[in-house]
Design a protein around this motif. Structure first.
Motif, PDB file in Angstrom:
ATOM      1  N   PRO A  46      31.819  14.417  94.412  1.00  0.00           N
ATOM      2  CA  PRO A  46      31.612  15.856  94.645  1.00  0.00           C
ATOM      3  C   PRO A  46      32.947  16.594  94.668  1.00  0.00           C
ATOM      4  O   PRO A  46      33.969  16.048  95.078  1.00  0.00           O
ATOM      5  CB  PRO A  46      30.948  15.908  96.022  1.00  0.00           C
ATOM      6  N   ARG A 103      33.304  23.077  97.017  1.00  0.00           N
ATOM      7  CA  ARG A 103      32.932  24.430  96.600  1.00  0.00           C
ATOM      8  C   ARG A 103      32.372  24.498  95.174  1.00  0.00           C
ATOM      9  O   ARG A 103      32.130  25.569  94.670  1.00  0.00           O
ATOM     10  CB  ARG A 103      34.100  25.409  96.767  1.00  0.00           C
ATOM     11  N   TRP A 104      32.191  23.386  94.514  1.00  0.00           N
ATOM     12  CA  TRP A 104      31.578  23.372  93.188  1.00  0.00           C
ATOM     13  C   TRP A 104      30.137  22.918  93.309  1.00  0.00           C
ATOM     14  O   TRP A 104      29.829  21.989  94.059  1.00  0.00           O
ATOM     15  CB  TRP A 104      32.293  22.414  92.253  1.00  0.00           C
ATOM     16  N   ARG A 105      29.275  23.544  92.590  1.00  0.00           N
ATOM     17  CA  ARG A 105      27.873  23.133  92.607  1.00  0.00           C
ATOM     18  C   ARG A 105      27.683  21.828  91.836  1.00  0.00           C
ATOM     19  O   ARG A 105      26.863  20.990  92.190  1.00  0.00           O
ATOM     20  CB  ARG A 105      26.999  24.226  92.004  1.00  0.00           C
ATOM     21  N   TYR A 106      28.439  21.668  90.748  1.00  0.00           N
ATOM     22  CA  TYR A 106      28.337  20.468  89.915  1.00  0.00           C
ATOM     23  C   TYR A 106      29.708  19.832  89.805  1.00  0.00           C
ATOM     24  O   TYR A 106      30.701  20.522  89.625  1.00  0.00           O
ATOM     25  CB  TYR A 106      27.833  20.819  88.508  1.00  0.00           C
ATOM     26  N   SER A 107      29.759  18.521  89.878  1.00  0.00           N
ATOM     27  CA  SER A 107      31.047  17.840  89.756  1.00  0.00           C
ATOM     28  C   SER A 107      31.365  17.462  88.312  1.00  0.00           C
ATOM     29  O   SER A 107      32.450  16.971  88.034  1.00  0.00           O
ATOM     30  CB  SER A 107      31.074  16.592  90.642  1.00  0.00           C
ATOM     31  N   LEU A 158      25.531  19.524  85.504  1.00  0.00           N
ATOM     32  CA  LEU A 158      24.972  20.830  85.138  1.00  0.00           C
ATOM     33  C   LEU A 158      23.826  20.666  84.145  1.00  0.00           C
ATOM     34  O   LEU A 158      22.753  21.243  84.308  1.00  0.00           O
ATOM     35  CB  LEU A 158      26.070  21.720  84.549  1.00  0.00           C
ATOM     36  N   ASP A 198      20.674  19.378  85.645  1.00  0.00           N
ATOM     37  CA  ASP A 198      19.995  20.322  86.530  1.00  0.00           C
ATOM     38  C   ASP A 198      19.306  21.451  85.772  1.00  0.00           C
ATOM     39  O   ASP A 198      18.159  21.776  86.057  1.00  0.00           O
ATOM     40  CB  ASP A 198      20.985  20.911  87.537  1.00  0.00           C
TER      41      ASP A 198
END
Length: 101
Positions: A35, A38-42, A47, A50
């Motif tokens: 992870p 502060r990023w939604r995707y690593s 991405l 999802d």
């Protein structure tokens, strides 16, 4: 013409064996990325898994073939010239996921 399919996170009973194998490999790949705060995707794969969609491959005219390794640049040029949507994703080639546009 591109035929849209359900989101990757929503495979259906028509999802092919090859697509399931690709998704399994991509999930395994995405799980290895730590992870990022502060990023939604690593990763880009996270991405895609999802919010991405599966597409049915279509024939491409030989006259439009570009140079291997230049798909991103050439796709942007074609999209601008023809008012097409530009998309990036993963192509599945002989069991190996490849970044592709």
């Amino acid at each position: 013409m591109i035929v849209r399919a359900p989101r990757i996170s929503e495979p259906t009973d028509t999802t092919s064996t090859a697509e399931i194998e690709m998704l399994t490999a991509l999930r395994s790949f995405a799980d290895r990325w730590p992870p990022v705060p502060r990023w939604r995707y690593s990763s880009a794969v996270g991405l895609l898994l999802d919010v991405g969609q599966l597409y049915t491959p279509q024939s491409w005219p030989d006259s439009a073939l570009g140079d291997p390794g230049n798909c991103h640049v050439e796709s942007v040029s074609w999209a601008i010239a023809r008012d097409w949507a530009y998309v990036e994703g993963v192509a599945w080639h002989e069991g190996v996921p490849l970044d592709h546009a």
